[in-house]
Design a protein around this motif. Structure first.
Motif, mmCIF file in Angstrom:
data_model
loop_
_atom_site.group_PDB
_atom_site.id
_atom_site.type_symbol
_atom_site.label_atom_id
_atom_site.label_comp_id
_atom_site.label_asym_id
_atom_site.label_seq_id
_atom_site.Cartn_x
_atom_site.Cartn_y
_atom_site.Cartn_z
ATOM 1 N N TYR A 1 0.856 -1.203 0.000
ATOM 2 C CA TYR A 1 0.000 0.000 0.000
ATOM 3 C C TYR A 1 0.886 1.245 0.000
ATOM 4 C CZ TYR A 1 0.956 -1.135 4.902
ATOM 5 O OH TYR A 1 1.581 -1.494 6.074
ATOM 6 N N PRO A 2 0.309 2.404 -0.315
ATOM 7 C CA PRO A 2 1.114 3.618 -0.407
ATOM 8 C C PRO A 2 1.661 4.085 0.952
ATOM 9 C CG PRO A 2 -1.028 3.892 -1.500
ATOM 10 C CD PRO A 2 -1.099 2.635 -0.700
ATOM 11 N N ASP A 3 2.718 4.878 0.909
ATOM 12 C CA ASP A 3 3.294 5.393 2.165
ATOM 13 C C ASP A 3 2.350 6.384 2.847
ATOM 14 O OD1 ASP A 3 3.685 7.349 0.200
ATOM 15 O OD2 ASP A 3 5.608 8.015 1.009
ATOM 16 N N ILE A 4 1.633 7.150 2.017
ATOM 17 C CA ILE A 4 0.698 8.113 2.597
ATOM 18 C C ILE A 4 -0.701 7.656 2.228
ATOM 19 C CG2 ILE A 4 -0.096 10.514 2.554
ATOM 20 C CD1 ILE A 4 2.904 11.184 1.846
ATOM 21 N N THR A 5 -1.430 7.156 3.221
ATOM 22 C CA THR A 5 -2.781 6.632 2.977
ATOM 23 C C THR A 5 -3.476 6.455 4.313
ATOM 24 O OG1 THR A 5 -4.047 4.986 1.742
ATOM 25 C CG2 THR A 5 -2.115 4.166 2.943
ATOM 26 N N TYR A 6 -4.607 5.772 4.306
ATOM 27 C CA TYR A 6 -5.356 5.551 5.536
ATOM 28 C C TYR A 6 -4.478 4.774 6.526
ATOM 29 C CZ TYR A 6 -9.311 4.059 8.493
ATOM 30 O OH TYR A 6 -10.177 3.826 9.536
ATOM 31 N N GLY A 7 -4.345 5.309 7.730
ATOM 32 C CA GLY A 7 -3.397 4.777 8.703
ATOM 33 C C GLY A 7 -3.679 3.359 9.176
ATOM 34 N N PHE A 8 -4.880 2.878 8.932
ATOM 35 C CA PHE A 8 -5.239 1.559 9.456
ATOM 36 C C PHE A 8 -4.587 0.411 8.686
ATOM 37 C CE2 PHE A 8 -8.781 1.527 12.690
ATOM 38 C CZ PHE A 8 -8.223 0.514 13.434
ATOM 39 N N VAL B 1 1.897 1.787 -12.224
ATOM 40 C CA VAL B 1 2.987 0.877 -12.622
ATOM 41 C C VAL B 1 3.760 0.357 -11.401
ATOM 42 C CG1 VAL B 1 5.072 0.680 -14.033
ATOM 43 C CG2 VAL B 1 3.137 2.056 -14.848
ATOM 44 N N ASP B 2 3.854 1.171 -10.360
ATOM 45 C CA ASP B 2 4.561 0.749 -9.140
ATOM 46 C C ASP B 2 3.951 -0.513 -8.527
ATOM 47 O OD1 ASP B 2 6.099 2.989 -9.418
ATOM 48 O OD2 ASP B 2 5.115 4.132 -7.812
ATOM 49 N N TYR B 3 2.688 -0.792 -8.880
ATOM 50 C CA TYR B 3 1.978 -1.915 -8.255
ATOM 51 C C TYR B 3 1.907 -3.146 -9.155
ATOM 52 C CZ TYR B 3 0.787 1.336 -4.609
ATOM 53 O OH TYR B 3 0.883 2.220 -3.572
ATOM 54 N N TYR B 4 2.384 -3.022 -10.397
ATOM 55 C CA TYR B 4 2.333 -4.174 -11.307
ATOM 56 C C TYR B 4 3.232 -5.294 -10.785
ATOM 57 C CZ TYR B 4 0.218 -1.042 -14.843
ATOM 58 O OH TYR B 4 -0.592 -0.159 -15.522
ATOM 59 N N GLY B 5 2.666 -6.484 -10.691
ATOM 60 C CA GLY B 5 3.441 -7.666 -10.301
ATOM 61 C C GLY B 5 4.120 -7.553 -8.954
ATOM 62 N N VAL B 6 3.528 -6.817 -8.037
ATOM 63 C CA VAL B 6 4.177 -6.596 -6.741
ATOM 64 C C VAL B 6 4.088 -7.860 -5.869
ATOM 65 C CG1 VAL B 6 2.191 -5.616 -5.517
ATOM 66 C CG2 VAL B 6 4.482 -4.795 -4.974
ATOM 67 N N ASN B 7 3.193 -8.787 -6.283
ATOM 68 C CA ASN B 7 3.078 -10.106 -5.651
ATOM 69 C C ASN B 7 2.709 -10.059 -4.169
ATOM 70 O OD1 ASN B 7 2.967 -12.851 -5.960
ATOM 71 N ND2 ASN B 7 5.115 -13.167 -5.401
ATOM 72 N N LYS B 8 1.854 -9.124 -3.840
ATOM 73 C CA LYS B 8 1.290 -9.034 -2.486
ATOM 74 C C LYS B 8 -0.193 -8.657 -2.628
ATOM 75 C CE LYS B 8 5.494 -7.962 -0.251
ATOM 76 N NZ LYS B 8 6.024 -8.990 0.571
ATOM 77 N N THR B 9 -0.939 -8.795 -1.557
ATOM 78 C CA THR B 9 -2.288 -8.243 -1.539
ATOM 79 C C THR B 9 -2.152 -6.718 -1.561
ATOM 80 O OG1 THR B 9 -3.214 -10.118 -0.365
ATOM 81 C CG2 THR B 9 -4.414 -8.038 -0.186
ATOM 82 N N ILE B 10 -2.812 -6.083 -2.528
ATOM 83 C CA ILE B 10 -2.664 -4.638 -2.724
ATOM 84 C C ILE B 10 -3.852 -3.910 -2.098
ATOM 85 C CG2 ILE B 10 -2.685 -2.830 -4.499
ATOM 86 C CD1 ILE B 10 -1.150 -4.918 -6.277
ATOM 87 N N VAL B 11 -3.566 -2.845 -1.371
ATOM 88 C CA VAL B 11 -4.643 -2.063 -0.752
ATOM 89 C C VAL B 11 -4.477 -0.599 -1.148
ATOM 90 C CG1 VAL B 11 -5.933 -1.649 1.372
ATOM 91 C CG2 VAL B 11 -4.396 -3.615 1.227
ATOM 92 N N ILE B 12 -5.457 -0.078 -1.863
ATOM 93 C CA ILE B 12 -5.398 1.317 -2.302
ATOM 94 C C ILE B 12 -6.719 2.006 -1.977
ATOM 95 C CG2 ILE B 12 -5.245 2.846 -4.319
ATOM 96 C CD1 ILE B 12 -3.338 0.816 -5.585
ATOM 97 N N ALA B 13 -6.626 3.120 -1.271
ATOM 98 C CA ALA B 13 -7.804 3.955 -1.052
ATOM 99 C C ALA B 13 -7.971 4.824 -2.288
ATOM 100 C CB ALA B 13 -7.614 4.818 0.193
ATOM 101 N N ILE C 1 -9.754 -2.237 -3.184
ATOM 102 C CA ILE C 1 -9.939 -0.813 -3.451
ATOM 103 C C ILE C 1 -10.914 -0.259 -2.417
ATOM 104 C CG2 ILE C 1 -10.683 0.928 -5.127
ATOM 105 C CD1 ILE C 1 -8.101 -0.492 -5.969
ATOM 106 N N ASP C 2 -10.403 0.637 -1.591
ATOM 107 C CA ASP C 2 -11.177 1.217 -0.502
ATOM 108 C C ASP C 2 -11.840 2.493 -1.019
ATOM 109 O OD1 ASP C 2 -12.064 2.512 1.771
ATOM 110 O OD2 ASP C 2 -10.191 2.269 2.896
ATOM 111 N N GLU C 3 -13.143 2.401 -1.276
ATOM 112 C CA GLU C 3 -13.870 3.528 -1.882
ATOM 113 C C GLU C 3 -14.651 4.350 -0.854
ATOM 114 O OE1 GLU C 3 -16.175 2.417 -5.343
ATOM 115 O OE2 GLU C 3 -14.354 2.416 -6.573
ATOM 116 N N ALA C 4 -14.075 4.512 0.326
ATOM 117 C CA ALA C 4 -14.764 5.264 1.387
ATOM 118 C C ALA C 4 -15.255 6.630 0.898
ATOM 119 C CB ALA C 4 -13.831 5.435 2.586
ATOM 120 N N TYR C 5 -14.474 7.251 0.011
ATOM 121 C CA TYR C 5 -14.809 8.618 -0.428
ATOM 122 C C TYR C 5 -15.310 8.688 -1.868
ATOM 123 C CZ TYR C 5 -12.414 9.842 3.868
ATOM 124 O OH TYR C 5 -12.058 9.947 5.185
ATOM 125 N N ALA C 6 -15.546 7.524 -2.486
ATOM 126 C CA ALA C 6 -15.851 7.503 -3.925
ATOM 127 C C ALA C 6 -17.112 8.277 -4.296
ATOM 128 C CB ALA C 6 -15.955 6.054 -4.415
#
Lengths: 353, 353
Positions: A105-112, A138-150, A179-184
Motif C-alpha cells: 500500500y502507499p506510504d501516505i494513505t489511511y493509517g489503518f 505501474v509501481d503496483y504491477y506484479g508486486v506479488n502481495k495483496t494490494i490495498v489502495i484507497a 480498493i477502498d472507496e470510502a470517499y468515492a
C-alpha cells in the motif's frame, strides 16, 4: 502492558482516530463527517427496530440487502455488510493476507492499513506516492502481495481512474486487489463494476461519509461470489451478528432515501470546490480533491501553527505528524455556513502574519 | 473457497448460530432471547442518537460507562464495551491466547470457544464435563493454558460457585481465566468482585439475555486495569468505533431502567422453575438451570423427534447434534403464556406415544 499479552502483539501500535470532542464544543471538521441531518423516516425506522431488539438481528441482512441492491445493483451473493468499513478491511486482511502473501500500500494513505498488517503479523511493502501525491499504477504491477489502495486516497484526496485501477488488477492476477472507496461518492466515479470482470478484486465502502452514518457504523464489501463466501466464513468465525438490527434498519431507510443523500453529496462537492478556490486566494496550495475534505498547506505559515490557531477559534481540523505531509491541513467539508466561518478564521489568522 | 484465502483458514469451521426465522413465524425459544419489550424511554434514547449519527460515536463510551458504573460498580478503567459479547471473547482470545499458550475449556459449552481457538491458530485442551454435566474445578488446576469457562455453562445451565471459580484462578496464577457470565443475571451470583483480587481474571457479560438487547449488540468485559489496557490496545488496532452511538444510547437507557429489567429477570426465573417442574411431570429429566433456558431430555422419546413435532406446532427450540447431548432439548424461557403453549404442545406430543 500485562505479562499475559500475546508476545506477538507487544509491539503493536494501535490506530489513532481523530479527536472526538463533546458535541457542540467545536466546529468539527477533523474526521470527514457528513454535515446534514438524516432523511425523513430514518428516525422512525430506528424506533421500530428498538422495539424488536430483544430478538437477534437478521444474520442475512435481507431487508437491508434489498434496498442496497436497488441503489448499488449488487445483491447478497456479492455483498458483505460490516460494523463500519474498518471491519470490512480487517476481515479482508485476515482472509487474504496470509503470512506467505503480505500486503502492499502507499506510504501516505489511511493509517489503518499498516496497523492491520502488523496485527495480522504480515510483511508490508510500502510504496511511496509520487511528488504530487499521485499513486503511480505501474509501481503496483506484479508486486506479488495483496494490494490495498484507497481511491480516492486519504488524506490527499487524489484519485486513480477506473482504467488505471483495472491495469493494477490485470497486472496482479495471482493476488487480491482491495480498493477502498470510502470517499468515492464524492468523486463521481466508482470501480465497482470491475467486480463483474475480475475474481481478485474487493471493493470496500462505507455509510459514514456520504450517507451520514458514521455513528451508526455500517460498511460493506463487494466482490465476486467466491471471495464473498471466504469473507463470510471468517465473519461467521468472529462475529456473525456483526451488524446490529437498528443499524440494519437505519441503513435500509437511508438507502430508501437515496435522492436526499445524492443531493447532499452534490452540495458538499460544490462547497468543497468553492472553498478550495477561496483558500487558494489566502495563499494555500490545495491538492485537487475528489473527496469531502481538502488537503492543503500554506505557502508561508507553519501547518501546526494554523491548526493551533483554528482550534483557539473553536475549529477542529486534522493534521498528521508524518514526513512529507506534516505541513498539510486536512479540512473536512461542512455546510456552506461552517466553511464561511473557517474561511474567515483562516483569513484572520493569515492576515495576522 | 477461493484460491486467495489464507491457507491457515482453509479448514476453519465457522460457528453455526441458532436459526433466525421471520418475526412472528414461530414461538421462538431457540436462542435464549429476552421475551419482554424494552423499558419506557429506550425508544426515545435511540431516536435522539439517530439524529446525531452523522458524527462518529464516543470512543470512550462515557455516558454509557457512567450508567454502567451505577449498576455494576466498575468504571471505565476496568471495563471494555464490545459489539456483543462474542467480540469480547474474540478480543480476549486474540490478546491472551498466543500460540505458546493455548486455551482450555469444557467439551460441552458455548460453541464459539473452539471456533476462536481454531481461528487464532492455537491449541485447545478440551476437558470433559462430569457425567452430570458439572465442571470439576480440580480438572483446571495448573492446566497451563488460558482457561475459558461459561458460568453458568451453556447449554447445560449448570454453575460453579464463586469459591470454585476462585480456586481455579488461584491454581493458575500464570494464566488468564476467562469467566463468561452471559447468563449470570439469572443465577443470583456473579464472580465479578474477584476482579478486585486477581490480575489474571477476565469477566465477560452481555446485554443480549437479561437486558433484551440481542439485536442491538452490546457486550462488555471487566478486568483489572492492566488487562483492560491490553484489550483496548487490540480493540484500537481492529475497530476503535466498535460500539455504535445508537447502541451506546440504548444501553445507557436500559441501565437507567435497571429496576424494570431486574423485575423481568425475576419473572423469567419464576417461569423457568415452574416450567421445569411441569415438564418433569411429562417424563422429562431436567438439568437444574441457573439460566434463562432449560436443558432437558425425555426418558423415552427421541429428542430429535420431539424437536420436529414442536416445530410442526410452530415452536422453535434448539438441539445440538453432538455426542452426550444429542437427546437433549434446550428450551429458552419465554413469557408464562408462551411456556403454557409449549407445555400443552409437549403434553400433546408425549400423549401421542
Amino acid at each position: 502492558m500485562s505479562r499475559f499479552i500475546d508476545k506477538r502483539l507487544s509491539s503493536l501500535e494501535a490506530y489513532v482516530p481523530g479527536e472526538q470532542p463533546k458535541p457542540g464544543e467545536f466546529i468539527k471538521l477533523n474526521t470527514n463527517e457528513f454535515p446534514y441531518p438524516p432523511a425523513i423516516g430514518v428516525e422512525k425506522a430506528a424506533a421500530d427496530a428498538v422495539n424488536n431488539m430483544n430478538l437477534y438481528s437478521d444474520l442475512s441482512c435481507k431487508a437491508l440487502s434489498e434496498s442496497f441492491e436497488n441503489v448499488f445493483g449488487y445483491d447478497r451473493k456479492n455483498v458483505v455488510f460490516t460494523n463500519g468499513s474498518d471491519e470490512a478491511l480487517y476481515l479482508s486482511f485476515l482472509t487474504f493476507c496470509g503470512k506467505e502473501c503480505g500486503a502492499a500500500y502507499p506510504d501516505i494513505t489511511y493509517g489503518f492499513y499498516s496497523v492491520y498488517a502488523d496485527l495480522c503479523g504480515i510483511e508490508s511493502t510500502v510504496i511511496p506516492l509520487g511528488k504530487d501525491f499521485s499513486v503511480n499504477p505501474v509501481d503496483y504491477y506484479g508486486v506479488n502481495k495483496t494490494i490495498v489502495i484507497a481511491n480516492p486516497n486519504a488524506p490527499t484526496g487524489k484519485m486513480l481512474t477506473v482504467d488505471e485501477v483495472e491495469s493494477i488488477i490485470i497486472n496482479n492476477p495471482a493476488n487480491i486487489v482491495i480498493i477502498d472507496e470510502a470517499y468515492a461518492d464524492f468523486s463521481a466515479q466508482t470501480c465497482v463494476k470491475l467486480v463483474d470482470k475480475y475474481d481478485n478484486l474487493v471493493i470496500i465502502g462505507t455509510f459514514s461519509k456520504s450517507r451520514g452514518m458514521a455513528g451508526a457504523r455500517l460498511g460493506y464489501l463487494i466482490a465476486c461470489e467466491e471471495l464473498v463466501n471466504d469473507i463470510q466464513k471468517v465473519k461467521f468465525s468472529i462475529n456473525p451478528y456483526n451488524v446490529n438490527s437498528i443499524t440494519q434498519a437505519v441503513g435500509k431507510a437511508v438507502l430508501d432515501n437515496d435522492e436526499y443523500y445524492t443531493k447532499c453529496v452534490n452540495e458538499i462537492c460544490k462547497t468543497r470546490d468553492s472553498f478550495s478556490e477561496d483558500i487558494k486566494g489566502l495563499g494555500f496550495e490545495v491538492v485537487p480533491s475528489k473527496t469531502n475534505f481538502v488537503f492543503a498547506k500554506h505557502k508561508e505559515i507553519d501547518g501546526k501553527e494554523i491548526a493551533f490557531r483554528l482550534r483557539e477559534r473553536g475549529i477542529l481540523i486534522r493534521r498528521f505528524d508524518k514526513e512529507r505531509i506534516n505541513e498539510y491541513l486536512r479540512i473536512s467539508i461542512g455546510t456552506p455556513e461552517q466553511m464561511k466561518t473557517v474561511y474567515s478564521a483562516l483569513s484572520d489568522i493569515i492576515g495576522g502574519y
